[in-house]
Write a protein that holds these residues in place. Structure first.
Motif, PDB file in Angstrom:
ATOM      1  N   VAL A 146     -40.974   4.685 -46.729  1.00  0.00           N
ATOM      2  CA  VAL A 146     -40.902   3.859 -47.943  1.00  0.00           C
ATOM      3  C   VAL A 146     -40.147   2.546 -47.735  1.00  0.00           C
TER       4      VAL A 146
ATOM      5  N   ARG B  73     -50.537  -1.142 -42.953  1.00  0.00           N
ATOM      6  CA  ARG B  73     -51.601  -1.041 -43.957  1.00  0.00           C
ATOM      7  C   ARG B  73     -52.985  -1.179 -43.323  1.00  0.00           C
TER       8      ARG B  73
ATOM      9  N   VAL C  92     -45.277  10.228 -48.411  1.00  0.00           N
ATOM     10  CA  VAL C  92     -44.278   9.849 -49.423  1.00  0.00           C
ATOM     11  C   VAL C  92     -43.778  11.092 -50.173  1.00  0.00           C
TER      12      VAL C  92
ATOM     13  N   ILE D   2     -43.801   3.855 -54.299  1.00  0.00           N
ATOM     14  CA  ILE D   2     -45.152   4.433 -54.114  1.00  0.00           C
ATOM     15  C   ILE D   2     -46.214   3.632 -54.867  1.00  0.00           C
TER      16      ILE D   2
ATOM     17  N   ARG E 177     -49.205   1.580 -53.111  1.00  0.00           N
ATOM     18  CA  ARG E 177     -50.586   1.986 -53.411  1.00  0.00           C
ATOM     19  C   ARG E 177     -51.411   0.760 -53.840  1.00  0.00           C
TER      20      ARG E 177
ATOM     21  N   ILE F 265     -51.633   6.187 -48.912  1.00  0.00           N
ATOM     22  CA  ILE F 265     -50.520   6.940 -49.491  1.00  0.00           C
ATOM     23  C   ILE F 265     -50.872   8.413 -49.616  1.00  0.00           C
TER      24      ILE F 265
ATOM     25  N   PHE G 168     -55.069  10.432 -53.518  1.00  0.00           N
ATOM     26  CA  PHE G 168     -53.968  10.870 -52.645  1.00  0.00           C
ATOM     27  C   PHE G 168     -54.373  12.097 -51.817  1.00  0.00           C
TER      28      PHE G 168
END
Ligand SMILES: O=c1[nH]cnc2c1ncn2[C@@H]1O[C@H](CO)[C@@H](O)[C@H]1O
Ligand SMILES: [Zn+2]
Length: 362
Positions: free
Chosen positions: A240, A260, A268, A287, A291, A297, A332
């Protein structure tokens, strides 16, 4: 005075019915951080461990969450002395693993990668191989008891402050066809950068074996940089603090872009982050920003006992904070399976035959 008199009960979040029913996948869950409190008490009696803070299971659950709620990763990790102390025999390890699979399945988890550090379970005279076999037996038993509703794989963790990571990497390769999906490095991050364990990672790479690294939890972007660019990790445990490399206006630095753009999954774990001080509260947890910026994520528990949580409760916390509905949790869950250390056909089968239909039926 009872221990519970001066402790607040963990706020078990009221969880929506659809969240409980939704199929879930967890990539980051520690075996030794998720025992049933009643099991700890029983195992402690059996093995003569007398240092538990209380023998009342409900009080013990509160104690773990409270003791871990310290704002420091080091203090969070101290609580594991009590769980590891009662996980030193074949029977105890098998029982804990079987119950772990049952508890996850009961919470709607259809795929789990559960990690633990074999080197922390040798005090009763087991060998590293025997530890792995005992845990594997427990997970197979738990899968059976859950009627095949869950698939569990393990990750073998090397501890970052010790010197056994190459040995544990070799152990991972030796058991890769027997329920072990990959390797991890965990423990106190400060003073123990991931590159200390470079020989382990190089061995795993040569052997075409999967690994993830805890990074960007207590230390910032430099730890993530080392994990990704020096060690070559496929996923990042927590990660994070990648926000260090993201400007206020959302502009990504080189490292954040790399993570990314290469779809490196972030594992996470919001509640754990609040306890260790990696995040302030759910509402400002990164988060949501990550996202929206397009990071891959995944949402995870880290330690169900120590953080007093479940996958459903993690879902609920971020649903409350950010207004997420089923479509975000489907995203997710699919992301977790895409980043899972399973062969591609098995990942695709879980996505197409279990996760997609499960969300469509909510
Ligand atoms: O969030 C975490 N960050 C770093 N290390 C952790 C975390 N949670 C658990 N462990 C460490 O991993 C070991 C093996 O499972 C645990 O014994 C604990 O020391
Ligand atoms: Zn962890």
């Amino acid at each position: 005075m009872h221990l519970s008199d001066n402790l607040t009960a963990p706020a078990a979040a009221p969880v929506s019915d659809w969240i409980r029913r939704a199929p879930k996948a967890v990539l980051h869950d520690h075996l030794d951080g998720g025992l049933r409190p009643a099991t700890i008490v029983e195992l402690a009696r059996e093995c003569g461990y007398t240092a538990l803070p209380t023998e009342d299971p409900a009080e013990l659950a509160v104690w773990f969450r409270d003791a871990a709620d310290s704002g420091s990763l080091e203090r969070y990790l101290e609580t594991f002395a009590h769980t590891c102390a009662v996980m030193q025999t074949r029977e105890a390890l098998t029982r804990v693993a079987a119950e772990c699979a049952e508890d996850l399945a009961a919470d709607g988890v259809v795929y789990a990668e559960v990690r633990y550090a074999p080197e922390q379970h040798l005090e009763g005279g087991l060998t590293l191989d025997e530890v792995v076999e005992a845990v594997n037996d427990g997970f197979r038993e738990g899968e059976r008891r859950s009627g095949g509703r869950i698939t569990v794989r393990t990750l073998l963790t090397g501890m970052r402050h010790t010197d056994r990571s190459l040995e544990i990497a070799r152990l991972t390769v030796a058991h890769r066809d027997n329920g072990v999906a990959g390797f991890d490095i965990a423990g106190g991050e400060i003073g123990n950068p991931p590159a200390r364990h470079l020989p382990a990672f190089q061995h795993l790479k040569r052997e075409n074996c999967h690994f993830t690294i805890h990074a960007g939890e207590a230390v910032g972007a430099e730890s993530i940089h080392e994990a990704v660019q020096v060690c070559g990790t496929e996923r990042i445990g927590h990660g994070v603090r990648i926000t260090d490399d993201i400007a206020e206006d959302g502009t990504l630095g080189r490292l954040a872009s790399y993570v990314r753009d290469n779809r490196i999954a972030l594992e996470v774990c919001p509640t754990s982050n609040l306890q260790t001080g990696a995040a302030k509260d759910y509402a400002t947890h990164p988060i949501d920003e990550l996202r929206r910026l397009g990071f891959r994520i995944t949402l995870n528990t880290d330690n169900r006992l120590v953080s007093g949580t479940t996958m459903s409760e993690e879902f609920q916390h971020v649903a409350d904070a950010f207004g997420y509905g089923p479509e975000v949790f489907e995203e997710f869950t699919v992301a977790a399976l895409e980043a899972a250390f399973l062969p591609l056909p098995e990942r695709r089968r879980l996505i197409d035959e279990v996760v997609r239909p499960g969300y469509a039926a909510l």
